[in-house]
Design a protein around this motif. Structure first.
Motif, PDB file in Angstrom:
ATOM      1  N   GLU A 184       7.569 -40.103  -7.466  1.00  0.00           N
ATOM      2  CA  GLU A 184       7.466 -40.411  -6.040  1.00  0.00           C
ATOM      3  C   GLU A 184       6.373 -39.574  -5.391  1.00  0.00           C
ATOM      4  O   GLU A 184       6.063 -38.472  -5.839  1.00  0.00           O
ATOM      5  CB  GLU A 184       8.795 -40.154  -5.322  1.00  0.00           C
ATOM      6  CG  GLU A 184       9.927 -41.082  -5.740  1.00  0.00           C
ATOM      7  CD  GLU A 184      11.225 -40.767  -5.015  1.00  0.00           C
ATOM      8  OE1 GLU A 184      11.926 -41.704  -4.631  1.00  0.00           O
ATOM      9  OE2 GLU A 184      11.522 -39.570  -4.851  1.00  0.00           O
ATOM     10  N   VAL A 185       5.823 -40.124  -4.299  1.00  0.00           N
ATOM     11  CA  VAL A 185       4.881 -39.399  -3.444  1.00  0.00           C
ATOM     12  C   VAL A 185       5.618 -39.053  -2.154  1.00  0.00           C
ATOM     13  O   VAL A 185       6.176 -39.941  -1.498  1.00  0.00           O
ATOM     14  CB  VAL A 185       3.637 -40.254  -3.134  1.00  0.00           C
ATOM     15  CG1 VAL A 185       2.765 -39.583  -2.085  1.00  0.00           C
ATOM     16  CG2 VAL A 185       2.834 -40.499  -4.410  1.00  0.00           C
ATOM     17  N   SER A 186       5.616 -37.778  -1.800  1.00  0.00           N
ATOM     18  CA  SER A 186       6.370 -37.337  -0.621  1.00  0.00           C
ATOM     19  C   SER A 186       5.470 -36.959   0.551  1.00  0.00           C
ATOM     20  O   SER A 186       5.957 -36.425   1.546  1.00  0.00           O
ATOM     21  CB  SER A 186       7.256 -36.138  -0.994  1.00  0.00           C
ATOM     22  OG  SER A 186       6.467 -35.060  -1.488  1.00  0.00           O
ATOM     23  N   ASP A 187       4.165 -37.259   0.453  1.00  0.00           N
ATOM     24  CA  ASP A 187       3.205 -36.861   1.486  1.00  0.00           C
ATOM     25  C   ASP A 187       3.554 -37.382   2.875  1.00  0.00           C
ATOM     26  O   ASP A 187       3.226 -36.757   3.885  1.00  0.00           O
ATOM     27  CB  ASP A 187       1.804 -37.363   1.126  1.00  0.00           C
ATOM     28  CG  ASP A 187       1.309 -36.821  -0.200  1.00  0.00           C
ATOM     29  OD1 ASP A 187       2.058 -36.921  -1.189  1.00  0.00           O
ATOM     30  OD2 ASP A 187       0.179 -36.303  -0.255  1.00  0.00           O
ATOM     31  N   PHE A 188       4.186 -38.554   2.942  1.00  0.00           N
ATOM     32  CA  PHE A 188       4.438 -39.191   4.239  1.00  0.00           C
ATOM     33  C   PHE A 188       5.870 -38.980   4.722  1.00  0.00           C
ATOM     34  O   PHE A 188       6.256 -39.529   5.756  1.00  0.00           O
ATOM     35  CB  PHE A 188       4.153 -40.697   4.130  1.00  0.00           C
ATOM     36  CG  PHE A 188       2.781 -41.016   3.604  1.00  0.00           C
ATOM     37  CD1 PHE A 188       1.686 -41.043   4.452  1.00  0.00           C
ATOM     38  CD2 PHE A 188       2.590 -41.274   2.254  1.00  0.00           C
ATOM     39  CE1 PHE A 188       0.425 -41.334   3.967  1.00  0.00           C
ATOM     40  CE2 PHE A 188       1.332 -41.570   1.760  1.00  0.00           C
ATOM     41  CZ  PHE A 188       0.241 -41.591   2.623  1.00  0.00           C
ATOM     42  N   ARG A 189       6.633 -38.215   3.997  1.00  0.00           N
ATOM     43  CA  ARG A 189       8.044 -38.022   4.331  1.00  0.00           C
ATOM     44  C   ARG A 189       8.211 -37.436   5.731  1.00  0.00           C
ATOM     45  O   ARG A 189       7.490 -36.536   6.126  1.00  0.00           O
ATOM     46  CB  ARG A 189       8.698 -37.109   3.289  1.00  0.00           C
ATOM     47  CG  ARG A 189      10.209 -37.022   3.419  1.00  0.00           C
ATOM     48  CD  ARG A 189      10.799 -36.235   2.261  1.00  0.00           C
ATOM     49  NE  ARG A 189      12.245 -36.173   2.357  1.00  0.00           N
ATOM     50  CZ  ARG A 189      13.061 -37.122   1.932  1.00  0.00           C
ATOM     51  NH1 ARG A 189      12.560 -38.210   1.370  1.00  0.00           N
ATOM     52  NH2 ARG A 189      14.370 -37.009   2.053  1.00  0.00           N
ATOM     53  N   GLN A 190       9.144 -38.011   6.485  1.00  0.00           N
ATOM     54  CA  GLN A 190       9.489 -37.609   7.852  1.00  0.00           C
ATOM     55  C   GLN A 190       8.457 -38.041   8.902  1.00  0.00           C
ATOM     56  O   GLN A 190       8.589 -37.712  10.076  1.00  0.00           O
ATOM     57  CB  GLN A 190       9.701 -36.094   7.948  1.00  0.00           C
ATOM     58  CG  GLN A 190      10.842 -35.570   7.097  1.00  0.00           C
ATOM     59  CD  GLN A 190      12.173 -36.244   7.428  1.00  0.00           C
ATOM     60  OE1 GLN A 190      12.531 -36.400   8.581  1.00  0.00           O
ATOM     61  NE2 GLN A 190      12.893 -36.658   6.389  1.00  0.00           N
ATOM     62  N   ALA A 191       7.436 -38.791   8.513  1.00  0.00           N
ATOM     63  CA  ALA A 191       6.482 -39.295   9.509  1.00  0.00           C
ATOM     64  C   ALA A 191       7.171 -40.331  10.388  1.00  0.00           C
ATOM     65  O   ALA A 191       7.954 -41.159   9.912  1.00  0.00           O
ATOM     66  CB  ALA A 191       5.279 -39.916   8.813  1.00  0.00           C
ATOM     67  N   GLN A 192       6.906 -40.283  11.689  1.00  0.00           N
ATOM     68  CA  GLN A 192       7.502 -41.223  12.637  1.00  0.00           C
ATOM     69  C   GLN A 192       6.760 -42.558  12.582  1.00  0.00           C
ATOM     70  O   GLN A 192       5.537 -42.598  12.641  1.00  0.00           O
ATOM     71  CB  GLN A 192       7.426 -40.657  14.057  1.00  0.00           C
ATOM     72  CG  GLN A 192       8.209 -39.366  14.264  1.00  0.00           C
ATOM     73  CD  GLN A 192       9.707 -39.605  14.295  1.00  0.00           C
ATOM     74  OE1 GLN A 192      10.173 -40.643  14.758  1.00  0.00           O
ATOM     75  NE2 GLN A 192      10.474 -38.639  13.795  1.00  0.00           N
TER      76      GLN A 192
END
Length: 287
Positions: A184-192
């Motif tokens: 998985e790529v978590s770079d965008f996690r929690q972005a609105q």
């Protein structure tokens, strides 16, 4: 197209997607009227032209969608097929000036013509017109294009306008080193990502599908179909946030990141970045 008789005093035609009329009276100038006369608004010829215009719009959208699929998936396209559809203005509009590759992967060029004999003509990076006689060509995804920066610069010099996003499509190169066990790529996690309504609109504009709390984009690459999957969290009454990004095959098997191809990687990252309204470190934004 030509002018059609609509009663004793008028002729009608379809010009630039609009039904227009002109007077056939002796004192008429022969020029199109500024507005459609009230007497013609329900005329059968006017109705037929409106239906024709709707069909032409649907046909143009179908052409754009098909050529867009060729670009995203970098599928080989028979040159005989290009020659067959080239006389159609809707096809020609979306195909002209796309970058194509023939037998030589180091010789990209802008498509300018497809002849009845099955040959195509391109303008290469030297500004020379060349003829390609290959049985098939590809309209590559930009992440696969050699000399992408040079092609973008030359397109500006030629004032090229592509009707299907290719050269100026945002691309993300896959990192050279990817952990063999990472999935998985978590770079965008929690972005609105805003409300569900805003999410649906944004995903639709990207050509992605939304099902429940999952947004996917599908890519055909190297003989298989891969789905980039962005997970989200939220409900109908609050803003949504991004989760992790992953890739899977049609049978549901999740791919390790090391097995994700360059096009599927780029399209998945493009989707996640657009949904989140931002970019990851090292992303290359299309001009």
């Amino acid at each position: 197209m030509g002018w059609l008789s609509a009663g004793e005093a008028y002729e009608v035609s379809l010009i630039a997607g609009k039904v227009v009329a002109r007077s056939t009276a002796r004192r008429g100038s022969g020029r199109p009227l500024k507005s459609l006369p009230k007497a013609l608004r329900d005329h059968p010829e006017v109705d037929r032209l409106r239906q024709l215009n709707e069909w032409l719009d649907r046909h143009a959208a179908t052409c754009r969608a098909q050529v867009g699929a060729w670009v995203v998936s970098s599928l080989p396209v028979p040159t005989a097929l290009l020659a067959r559809v080239w006389p159609d203005p809707a096809w020609q509009e979306v195909l002209r000036d796309l970058v194509v590759l023939g037998d030589d992967p180091d010789l990209p060029g802008f498509l300018r013509d497809a002849t009845p004999t099955g040959d195509i003509r391109i303008v290469d990076l030297e500004g020379e017109t060349r003829r390609l006689s290959a049985g098939t060509v590809t309209l590559p995804h930009p992440v696969l294009l050699p000399h992408l920066a040079d092609l973008r610069e030359f397109a500006l010099e030629l004032d090229v306008t592509q009707r299907v996003e290719q050269l100026h499509r945002a691309v993300w190169a896959k990192p050279a080193e990817v952990g063999p066990r990472k999935i998985e790529v978590s770079d965008f996690r929690q972005a609105q990502v805003g409300t569900r309504t805003a999410l649906l609109a944004r995903a639709t504009s990207l050509g992605c599908q939304v099902s429940g709390s999952v947004v996917t984009c599908r890519v055909h690459e190297a003989g298989r179909t891969v789905e980039a999957t962005a997970w989200l969290d939220g409900d109908y009454w609050s803003d949504w946030t991004m989760g992790n990004l992953s890739w899977r095959l049609r049978d549901g098997r999740q791919l390790p990141l090391a097995e994700v191809g360059p096009v599927a990687w780029s399209e998945g990252m493009r989707m996640a970045s657009a949904l989140s309204g931002g970019q990851t470190a090292g992303a290359e934004k299309g001009a």
